[in-house]
Design a protein around this motif. Structure first.
Motif, PDB file in Angstrom:
ATOM      1  N   ARG A 420     -14.340  25.281  15.416  1.00 27.08           N
ATOM      2  CA  ARG A 420     -14.699  24.082  14.648  1.00 27.08           C
ATOM      3  C   ARG A 420     -13.473  23.204  14.379  1.00 27.08           C
ATOM      4  O   ARG A 420     -13.519  21.996  14.617  1.00 27.08           O
ATOM      5  CB  ARG A 420     -15.402  24.491  13.349  1.00 27.08           C
ATOM      6  N   ALA A 424     -12.868  19.397  16.066  1.00 23.91           N
ATOM      7  CA  ALA A 424     -12.621  18.255  15.183  1.00 23.91           C
ATOM      8  C   ALA A 424     -11.291  17.588  15.521  1.00 23.91           C
ATOM      9  O   ALA A 424     -11.167  16.360  15.453  1.00 23.91           O
ATOM     10  CB  ALA A 424     -12.627  18.711  13.724  1.00 23.91           C
ATOM     11  N   GLN A 441     -19.549  17.324  19.206  1.00 26.68           N
ATOM     12  CA  GLN A 441     -19.315  16.892  17.834  1.00 26.68           C
ATOM     13  C   GLN A 441     -19.537  18.064  16.885  1.00 26.68           C
ATOM     14  O   GLN A 441     -20.392  18.919  17.109  1.00 26.68           O
ATOM     15  CB  GLN A 441     -20.244  15.741  17.466  1.00 26.68           C
ATOM     16  N   VAL A 442     -18.750  18.080  15.809  1.00 30.82           N
ATOM     17  CA  VAL A 442     -18.856  19.142  14.807  1.00 30.82           C
ATOM     18  C   VAL A 442     -19.556  18.581  13.578  1.00 30.82           C
ATOM     19  O   VAL A 442     -19.164  17.532  13.053  1.00 30.82           O
ATOM     20  CB  VAL A 442     -17.460  19.679  14.425  1.00 30.82           C
ATOM     21  N   GLU A 443     -20.573  19.279  13.136  1.00 33.96           N
ATOM     22  CA  GLU A 443     -21.313  18.851  11.955  1.00 33.96           C
ATOM     23  C   GLU A 443     -20.724  19.492  10.703  1.00 33.96           C
ATOM     24  O   GLU A 443     -20.262  20.631  10.719  1.00 33.96           O
ATOM     25  CB  GLU A 443     -22.796  19.238  12.082  1.00 33.96           C
ATOM     26  N   GLY A 444     -20.748  18.762   9.600  1.00 34.95           N
ATOM     27  CA  GLY A 444     -20.296  19.306   8.329  1.00 34.95           C
ATOM     28  C   GLY A 444     -18.789  19.292   8.175  1.00 34.95           C
ATOM     29  O   GLY A 444     -18.035  18.881   9.054  1.00 34.95           O
ATOM     30  N   GLU A 445     -18.335  19.774   7.032  1.00 34.44           N
ATOM     31  CA  GLU A 445     -16.909  19.796   6.715  1.00 34.44           C
ATOM     32  C   GLU A 445     -16.210  20.887   7.517  1.00 34.44           C
ATOM     33  O   GLU A 445     -16.728  22.002   7.657  1.00 34.44           O
ATOM     34  CB  GLU A 445     -16.712  20.035   5.218  1.00 34.44           C
TER      35      GLU A 445
END
Length: 700
Positions: A420, A424, A441-445
């Motif tokens: 992750r 990012a 694409q990476v979702e979230g924090e």
């Protein structure tokens, strides 16, 4: 570096119960010719209880073992798992999509033009020459302070009569420096082959293919002419040492893969027989140890084996003795640090093996290396868990300078080992990887592994993070390779302020590497007659309590007949460092016991301190002390306090406590060139037993 005078060496061994004789065999690991005299061999039987602890200290990594459980599940919250449940991804190589991106996007077009122009400029002139022999890159340093020189394309001795160092020194050309420059040319030329091969795949332009193939012809035609430099290490051809042959072989094999189908079979077989296979055979026959260089040997040769379908070569370099699987099994600790301890080697081993993981996956063979790939991914993640607040890493062993960690270390491996943070990091980047294999694409924090107190006993490390303090403790080593005289060393931050940080070393070709940076005086360690630990030992952790904020360790054989212990504890805003040195009755008398401390602040010296001449300071002390400058000293009874001012205005009162009389020296010591820092040397009048307690606490 020449060492004058006699030195005592001790070998610890266990004889079989029925043994009545012993044979002494002396072997030098030094490749150059040396002359040495040996005298006074003595066999001494040690008490059983002492022998047990000492032998545990010197166990080999094969004897210790590093169980790893399920590597794919370590750091699982940061990994991107694949449909088969594993971590190894099959990279995408989408050249058609890459052409569309370059054609449709001004940003990609701009990036492409930069890569093309740089590569074309390199290709425009012949760069490498058959008569040139490569030297050692670590000789490309300034004689003034060991700083590396600035590399230039102009040929030294032909186009320029000097070079400049990174510290700003003008340096005259020597044979060693010129040959190190040749290393730079050859390395850049082989890298340019990979770039041109990619440009051929992207554009289809014939001149890129012709240039890459021509360079392969050049290296294959002239291969046998290299490797005869008397200053060159044995078993190397293209480079000064076989490590260069291995690193360059990986790049050469990748360039060959990229143009493999565009070249007729006879020509690519010629490259195999006259360049790639000889290189693979050369390096695969070496490295009969668990070592970062041996890992390079195996990974590079494995790429050749995959490309040309050489099953025998694959079996030897992957599954055979000291093969790639054994390197990962025994060379990576249970905490996922490379056993040679330098933080650079965690990344170095990834750099050595990641191209193989990509290579294998692209050829449909990735499943053969799934376990090793999972371990490599953990090597990339583990250092984040011990980073300092500014991203710099602790610096055990002999790394060149201090490494500052960033997410691009994970971004560089996203194609085969996605995480992750890595995905990012590369989002929005323009490079070959993201062109042909756009990252998901990476979702979230996205978070990095948190830094908390942790025990890393299999790596001989521990870390305390409590209140404003973060303290890294290295209490021993796991092998001779790249070890320094630094067991029981510590580094620390107070909030964001750097309090003490090991500077590593300079280029290995500099006299200061062995003469200062790897010696005891450079580290925060106990000293006996001005010298630190000798030789390496694993050490024994005696206490670790994260909640209480304490950690302690012992070196039972710190030097011949010397035991040393250190305890570090955090009490509120105060760091308390307690050191005990014990010298056995059998050991020689007369060597003062002392302590070295290095701080990244400015010492505020009181009226008690007086300047000391270099002659008086260095008298009866090792040569390493000659590198300290602007020395002042004062004599104290029992305690001494010196305020030290750090960046940001932080002031710590540094109090040294040692029963009886002692002398405290304060000086400017070498840091990472060209920087220097404040250093203390406390010398007691004791020669058998000494206790030093140092406290660092914010000034009121």
């Amino acid at each position: 570096m020449e060492q004058a005078g006699w030195r005592r060496y001790t070998l610890l061994a266990i004889a079989p119960p029925e043994a009545v004789q012993a044979r002494v065999w002396i072997h030098s690991f030094e490749k150059s010719e040396v002359m040495a005299d040996f005298d006074d061999f003595l066999l001494e039987k040690l008490p059983a209880e002492q022998t047990r602890e000492i032998m545990e200290d010197t166990m080999s990594i094969s004897e210790v073992g590093f169980p790893k459980g399920d590597p794919e599940q370590a750091f699982s919250e940061y990994k991107i798992y694949q449909p088969d449940g594993g971590v190894l991804r099959t990279p995408v190589e989408d050249w058609e999509g890459a052409r569309r991106r370059v054609a449709d996007s001004p940003r990609w077009a701009h990036w492409f033009e930069g890569v093309r122009d740089k590569t074309e400029a390199w290709m425009a002139e012949p760069r490498d020459r058959a008569e040139w022999q490569a030297g050692w890159w670590h000789n490309f340093v300034s004689p003034v302070d060991g700083a590396f020189l600035l590399w230039r394309e102009e040929v030294p001795g032909e186009d320029t009569d000097h070079l400049m160092s990174k510290s700003g020194d003008r340096v005259e050309i020597t044979t060693e420096i010129f040959e190190a420059w040749v290393f730079g040319v050859r390395s850049r030329n082989i890298s340019a082959m990979v770039e041109a091969a990619r440009l051929y795949r992207l554009t289809g332009e014939q001149h890129y293919l012709d240039w890459v193939a021509g360079q392969f012809d050049f290296y294959a035609d002239n291969y046998e002419g290299w490797g005869h430099n008397p200053r060159q290490r044995k078993n190397s051809h293209l480079g000064w040492q076989s490590l260069e042959d291995a690193t360059w072989l990986a790049r050469l094999t990748e360039a060959a893969r990229l143009i493999f189908d565009a070249v007729d079979e006879e020509r690519r077989q010629y490259w195999f027989e006259h360049l790639l296979k000889p290189q693979a055979e050369l390096i695969s026959a070496q490295g009969k140890s668990i070592h970062n260089i041996s890992t390079w040997f195996r990974a590079s040769a494995a790429q050749v084996a995959l490309l040309y379908g050489d099953d025998d070569l694959w079996a030897r370099v992957v599954d055979g003795p000291y093969g790639l699987r054994q390197q990962f099994r025994e060379g990576v600790t249970s905490d996922y640090f490379w056993y040679e301890q330098s933080m650079g080697y965690n990344n170095y081993v990834i750099t050595a093996t990641y191209p193989l993981f990509c290579f294998a996956a692209l050829l449909g063979e990735g499943q053969r290396l799934e376990t090793e790939a999972a371990i490599a991914e953990n090597l990339a993640l583990a250092p984040f868990a011990i980073r300092f607040p500014d991203g710099r890493l602790p610096n055990p062993a002999d790394a060149n300078g201090i490494i500052k960690l960033s997410e691009d270390r994970l971004g560089r491996i996203y194609r085969a080992l996605p995480t992750r943070p890595g995905l990012a990091d590369v989002a929005g980047e323009y490079n070959w990887d993201t062109l042909i294999d756009p990252p998901a694409q990476v979702e979230g924090e996205v978070e990095l592994p948190p830094v908390v107190s942790r025990l890393m006993e299999s790596s001989r490390f521990s870390l305390l993070k409590k209140g404003p303090w973060q303290v890294f403790f290295q209490f021993g080593q796991l092998g001779r390779s790249h070890s320094q005289s630094e067991a029981l060393n510590w580094s620390a931050y107070f909030g964001d302020a750097v309090i003490s940080q090991d500077p590593g070393t300079v280029g290995y070709g500099s006299p200061m590497s062995n003469g200062y940076y790897r010696r005891g005086l450079t580290h925060n360690i106990p000293l006996v007659g001005g010298e630190g630990q000798q030789p390496w030992k694993r050490g024994t952790l005696t206490d670790f309590d994260a909640e209480a904020g304490t950690m302690s360790a012992r070196q039972s054989w710190y030097r011949d007949g010397v035991e040393a212990e250190r305890s570090l504890s955090l009490d509120g805003d105060t760091l308390i460092d307690s050191v005990v040195i014990k010298v056995s009755e059998a050991a020689a008398e007369g060597k003062p016991l002392g302590l070295a401390l290095h701080l990244e602040g400015s010492a505020q010296l009181g009226d008690a301190f007086r300047p000391v001449s270099p002659e008086d300071f260095q008298k009866d002390l090792p040569e390493s002390f000659k590198y300290w400058k602007d020395v002042s000293a004062a004599h104290f009874e029992d305690t001494a306090t010196v305020p030290v001012v750090f960046d940001g205005g932080l002031v710590l009162d540094v109090t040294f406590a040692c029963p009886g009389s002692f002398t405290l020296y304060v000086a400017s010591a070498p840091g990472v060139p060209p920087t220097r820092h404040t250093a203390f040397y406390l010398e007691s009048e004791q020669t058998r037993h000494a206790r030093f307690v140092t406290t660092l606490t914010p000034a009121q």
